[in-house]
Design a protein around this motif. Sequence first.
Motif, PDB file in Angstrom:
ATOM      1  N   LEU A 350     -78.111 111.931  98.391  1.00 31.35           N
ATOM      2  CA  LEU A 350     -78.048 113.196  97.663  1.00 31.35           C
ATOM      3  C   LEU A 350     -77.553 112.993  96.238  1.00 31.35           C
ATOM      4  O   LEU A 350     -78.095 113.568  95.286  1.00 31.35           O
ATOM      5  N   ASP A 351     -76.515 112.183  96.065  1.00 30.45           N
ATOM      6  CA  ASP A 351     -75.999 111.907  94.722  1.00 30.45           C
ATOM      7  C   ASP A 351     -77.090 111.332  93.826  1.00 30.45           C
ATOM      8  O   ASP A 351     -77.230 111.716  92.656  1.00 30.45           O
ATOM      9  N   GLU A 352     -77.855 110.384  94.371  1.00 27.80           N
ATOM     10  CA  GLU A 352     -78.918 109.735  93.589  1.00 27.80           C
ATOM     11  C   GLU A 352     -80.018 110.731  93.216  1.00 27.80           C
ATOM     12  O   GLU A 352     -80.473 110.786  92.074  1.00 27.80           O
ATOM     13  N   MET A 353     -80.441 111.531  94.191  1.00 26.58           N
ATOM     14  CA  MET A 353     -81.569 112.426  93.961  1.00 26.58           C
ATOM     15  C   MET A 353     -81.190 113.642  93.118  1.00 26.58           C
ATOM     16  O   MET A 353     -82.017 114.146  92.340  1.00 26.58           O
ATOM     17  N   PHE A 354     -79.943 114.112  93.245  1.00 32.99           N
ATOM     18  CA  PHE A 354     -79.523 115.264  92.444  1.00 32.99           C
ATOM     19  C   PHE A 354     -79.422 114.923  90.953  1.00 32.99           C
ATOM     20  O   PHE A 354     -79.391 115.815  90.110  1.00 32.99           O
ATOM     21  N   GLU A 355     -79.390 113.663  90.628  1.00 38.57           N
ATOM     22  CA  GLU A 355     -79.387 113.265  89.217  1.00 38.57           C
ATOM     23  C   GLU A 355     -80.713 113.604  88.545  1.00 38.57           C
ATOM     24  O   GLU A 355     -80.776 113.775  87.327  1.00 38.57           O
ATOM     25  N   LYS A 356     -81.786 113.700  89.344  1.00 40.14           N
ATOM     26  CA  LYS A 356     -83.115 113.948  88.789  1.00 40.14           C
ATOM     27  C   LYS A 356     -83.615 115.363  89.039  1.00 40.14           C
ATOM     28  O   LYS A 356     -84.516 115.836  88.350  1.00 40.14           O
ATOM     29  N   SER A 357     -83.061 116.035  90.056  1.00 42.88           N
ATOM     30  CA  SER A 357     -83.528 117.381  90.374  1.00 42.88           C
ATOM     31  C   SER A 357     -82.374 118.214  90.918  1.00 42.88           C
ATOM     32  O   SER A 357     -81.575 117.725  91.716  1.00 42.88           O
ATOM     33  N   ASP A 358     -82.319 119.476  90.515  1.00 37.48           N
ATOM     34  CA  ASP A 358     -81.261 120.364  90.991  1.00 37.48           C
ATOM     35  C   ASP A 358     -81.516 120.842  92.419  1.00 37.48           C
ATOM     36  O   ASP A 358     -80.594 121.309  93.092  1.00 37.48           O
ATOM     37  N   LEU A 359     -82.778 120.754  92.853  1.00 34.03           N
ATOM     38  CA  LEU A 359     -83.132 121.166  94.209  1.00 34.03           C
ATOM     39  C   LEU A 359     -83.838 120.029  94.935  1.00 34.03           C
ATOM     40  O   LEU A 359     -84.657 119.313  94.335  1.00 34.03           O
ATOM     41  N   LEU A 360     -83.543 119.868  96.213  1.00 37.41           N
ATOM     42  CA  LEU A 360     -84.174 118.855  97.047  1.00 37.41           C
ATOM     43  C   LEU A 360     -84.615 119.506  98.356  1.00 37.41           C
ATOM     44  O   LEU A 360     -84.279 120.654  98.642  1.00 37.41           O
ATOM     45  N   ILE A 361     -85.349 118.739  99.142  1.00 39.09           N
ATOM     46  CA  ILE A 361     -85.744 119.184 100.473  1.00 39.09           C
ATOM     47  C   ILE A 361     -84.994 118.359 101.512  1.00 39.09           C
ATOM     48  O   ILE A 361     -85.038 117.125 101.476  1.00 39.09           O
ATOM     49  N   ALA A 362     -84.304 119.027 102.421  1.00 38.84           N
ATOM     50  CA  ALA A 362     -83.661 118.374 103.568  1.00 38.84           C
ATOM     51  C   ALA A 362     -84.350 118.884 104.824  1.00 38.84           C
ATOM     52  O   ALA A 362     -84.532 120.097 104.995  1.00 38.84           O
TER      53      ALA A 362
END
Length: 506
Positions: A350-362
């Motif tokens: 999550l830390d890695e992916m939130f650096e590129k996007s404010d929203l993710l899919i879980a």
Amino acid sequence: MRGALIMKKIIVVNNPKNWKFHIPEAEIISAKDYLTQHDFTKEKSLRVFNLCRDYSYQSKGYYVSLLAEARGHKVIPNVKNIRDFKAPAVVKIVSDDIDELIQKSLKHLTGTEFVLSIYFGQNVSPQYLELSQELYRIFQAPLLRAKFIFKQKWFIQSIRPICVDEIPETHKEMVDKFAREYFEKTRFVSAKSEEYLYDLGILINPDEKEPPSNKQAIHNFIEAAQETGFRVELITKKDYHRVGEFDAIFIRETTNVNHHTYAFARRAQSEGIAVIDDPDSILRCSNKVYLQELMDVGKIPAPKTIIAHSENRHTLAKELGFPMVIKAPDSSFSLGVKKVADKAEMEKVLDEMFEKSDLLIAQEYTPTKFDWRVGILDGRPIYACKYYMAKDHWQIYNWNSADKDEICGMFDTVPIEMVPHGIVKTALRVASMIGNGLYGVDLKEVNGKPMVIEVNDNPSIDAGIEDQVAKKKLYLSIMRSLRHRIEDRLNAAQQKILQHEREVYF
């Protein structure tokens, strides 16, 4: 008699008697005839080369391009190009965009002014060929003249179309050669050009490692396109400024919104050119957050999914459990998709992916031996495949495999009628919420029930895989769809003209 009405290409000039070049591939027409003869209003398959001496507002040259667009004809230059000539801001932007090429091409000059004449994308001096071709690609007029001035460096001061009368006598022999080459372009594929009604550009990236179609599939698309009535040219991102030359664009390069593929699709759509994939489909399919919201609203069955953000990340473990799948919004081909086994691994990802996007899919982990993919075009299923997981892996693709032969899992291509009814029905339902383009709907079958994983706007169509059942018909169905889109637009344009037609007097 004008039996030559059946000709595909016409050159429109103010006075055909002043036309001194021999172009057997095209008919020379006066601007007055093109604007006033009713026969041209009824023609559907014309490519118009507007070589009038003046494109100023409300001149004959201006009206040739304007009415050509209204009639559904393909015209060079179009009205947008004509307006660009008059816009200093556009000329400045172009000068800045191709600054490196300008400086390289003119570095040997010692004066402070230079005039470049561009004839059908070429110049009488080979050293200016690359610059001439680039300016032609941008401004799309067969005869151009650009003026450059030097102030610390070279830049474009102005660029304008010119007429035949402005060509120096010493250049005319070369211009005749350029003109013949221009109208005999290799992109027309065959000398029997009368067999082809429309021009198709297939956008590819020769350097892409995992393109949506392999080389044999591209060859099959070309053959199907020719059979459907298309001249075909393979194009790349460098051909963006040539989009207006084509009647249809077929994108066979992995698409994304923040990418030149979207720019191609957007420009094609804005110019009334048939395009697969269309920009709306790229926009909707390339972002998994959008897709998830769409499926939630439409109550499409899917694995339990949460749109993750900084405020709810601490509840994901409780809501979904482990293992858990976390996806970047713009992931494709299994890239940007991670399976996490515990909370510590989840937090790291999550830390890695939130650096590129404010929203993710879980998403909850839903293991199956294979995923279904149903290919859909114009609201109809055109192929179906089972994609099995890569060896010792949980996804179809295992990009970390040391054995290149085991990066992908096995597959079975299945006749549509043999696919479970619920799979096809659900795929059609979710695709209809996206649009009427070409989609690959990925689904899992869990306890006999379909679950949608995602919708791809740029689905893989590889020779030897997706075409195993439909074979040639698969390629033909896509090319026929493009042709129908062209002709639907032309018919709509013709109806509009018939309803609102009025006489133009000069």
